[in-house]
Design a protein around this motif. Structure first.
Motif, short mmCIF file in Angstrom:
data_model
loop_
_atom_site.label_atom_id
_atom_site.label_comp_id
_atom_site.label_asym_id
_atom_site.label_seq_id
_atom_site.Cartn_x
_atom_site.Cartn_y
_atom_site.Cartn_z
N PRO A 89 0.85 -1.20 0.00
CA PRO A 89 0.00 0.00 0.00
C PRO A 89 0.88 1.26 0.00
CG PRO A 89 -0.76 -1.57 1.64
CD PRO A 89 0.56 -2.08 1.13
N HIS A 90 0.58 2.19 -0.91
CA HIS A 90 1.39 3.41 -1.00
C HIS A 90 0.55 4.58 -1.50
CE1 HIS A 90 1.65 1.50 -4.98
NE2 HIS A 90 1.81 2.73 -5.49
N THR A 91 1.03 5.76 -1.17
CA THR A 91 0.42 7.00 -1.65
C THR A 91 1.50 8.05 -1.80
OG1 THR A 91 -1.40 8.56 -1.33
CG2 THR A 91 -0.18 7.93 0.62
N LEU A 92 1.25 9.03 -2.66
CA LEU A 92 2.19 10.12 -2.91
C LEU A 92 1.48 11.44 -2.62
CD1 LEU A 92 3.34 9.04 -6.49
CD2 LEU A 92 4.36 8.35 -4.33
N ARG A 93 2.23 12.41 -2.08
CA ARG A 93 1.65 13.74 -1.90
C ARG A 93 2.76 14.78 -2.00
NH1 ARG A 93 2.75 15.99 2.98
NH2 ARG A 93 3.41 14.57 4.61
N ALA A 94 2.39 15.93 -2.56
CA ALA A 94 3.33 17.05 -2.58
C ALA A 94 3.52 17.50 -1.14
CB ALA A 94 2.77 18.18 -3.44
N ALA A 95 4.77 17.59 -0.69
CA ALA A 95 5.05 17.89 0.72
C ALA A 95 5.39 19.36 0.96
CB ALA A 95 6.20 17.02 1.22
N GLY A 96 5.70 20.10 -0.09
CA GLY A 96 6.06 21.50 0.08
C GLY A 96 4.94 22.41 -0.37
N PRO A 97 5.20 23.72 -0.40
CA PRO A 97 4.17 24.68 -0.80
C PRO A 97 3.85 24.61 -2.30
CG PRO A 97 6.26 25.79 -0.40
CD PRO A 97 6.45 24.36 0.00
N ALA A 98 4.78 24.10 -3.10
CA ALA A 98 4.56 24.01 -4.55
C ALA A 98 4.20 22.57 -4.92
CB ALA A 98 5.83 24.44 -5.29
N SER A 99 3.76 22.40 -6.14
CA SER A 99 3.48 21.04 -6.61
C SER A 99 4.80 20.30 -6.80
CB SER A 99 2.68 21.08 -7.91
OG SER A 99 3.38 21.78 -8.91
N ALA A 100 4.71 18.98 -6.83
CA ALA A 100 5.89 18.15 -7.06
C ALA A 100 5.81 17.59 -8.48
CB ALA A 100 5.93 17.01 -6.05
N ARG A 101 6.93 17.61 -9.20
CA ARG A 101 6.97 17.07 -10.55
C ARG A 101 7.92 15.88 -10.53
NH1 ARG A 101 9.54 18.51 -15.77
NH2 ARG A 101 10.98 19.74 -14.52
N LEU A 102 7.43 14.74 -11.01
CA LEU A 102 8.22 13.52 -10.91
C LEU A 102 8.10 12.67 -12.15
CD1 LEU A 102 6.14 10.82 -9.81
CD2 LEU A 102 5.65 12.82 -8.40
N LEU A 103 9.08 11.82 -12.33
CA LEU A 103 9.06 10.80 -13.37
C LEU A 103 8.75 9.49 -12.66
CD1 LEU A 103 9.70 9.65 -16.20
CD2 LEU A 103 12.06 9.42 -15.43
N ALA A 104 7.73 8.78 -13.11
CA ALA A 104 7.37 7.50 -12.51
C ALA A 104 7.35 6.43 -13.59
CB ALA A 104 6.00 7.61 -11.84
N VAL A 105 7.95 5.29 -13.27
CA VAL A 105 7.95 4.15 -14.16
C VAL A 105 7.41 2.97 -13.36
CG1 VAL A 105 9.35 2.61 -15.57
CG2 VAL A 105 9.95 5.03 -15.41
N VAL A 106 6.36 2.36 -13.90
CA VAL A 106 5.77 1.19 -13.26
C VAL A 106 6.07 -0.02 -14.13
CG1 VAL A 106 3.64 0.12 -12.44
CG2 VAL A 106 3.95 2.60 -12.23
N LEU A 107 6.70 -1.02 -13.54
CA LEU A 107 7.10 -2.22 -14.27
C LEU A 107 6.26 -3.39 -13.83
CD1 LEU A 107 10.90 -1.74 -13.71
CD2 LEU A 107 9.63 -1.10 -15.75
#
Length: 93
Positions: free
Chosen positions: A75-93
């Motif tokens: 079980p997992h979740t992601l959230r932007a932790a700072g005042p700005a949005s978070a930009r990420l690269l995600a690869v699901v295999l």
């Protein structure tokens, strides 16, 4: 065909992330979706902002340039932790 990821589909519906193809860059706005899981492995590379990743009850805080690889069946979740949005690269295999 694109692999289904209920966690990402929920976040897309709630406007927290933008729709994405496999091996994608996404911008996470605001709080995270409820924890979810899906088959496979997941790799995240944070491009901008701060990102909190909660995996199986343990939180990891990522900063630009940090990466994380984990079993997406946990079980997992992601959230932007700072005042700005978070930009990420995600690869699901």
């Amino acid at each position: 065909a694109r692999a289904r990821c209920p966690l990402a589909e929920d976040a897309e519906r709630e406007g927290q992330i933008e729709p994405r193809p496999p091996g994608h860059v996404e911008r996470l706005r605001g709080g995270g979706a409820r924890p979810g899981s899906h088959p496979g492995q997941e790799f995240i590379y944070l491009l901008d902002g701060e990102l909190a990743v909660l995996i199986d009850g343990h939180e990891v805080l990522l900063h630009p340039g940090d990466s994380l690889y984990f079993d997406a069946g946990s079980p997992h979740t992601l959230r932007a932790a700072g005042p700005a949005s978070a930009r990420l690269l995600a690869v699901v295999l």
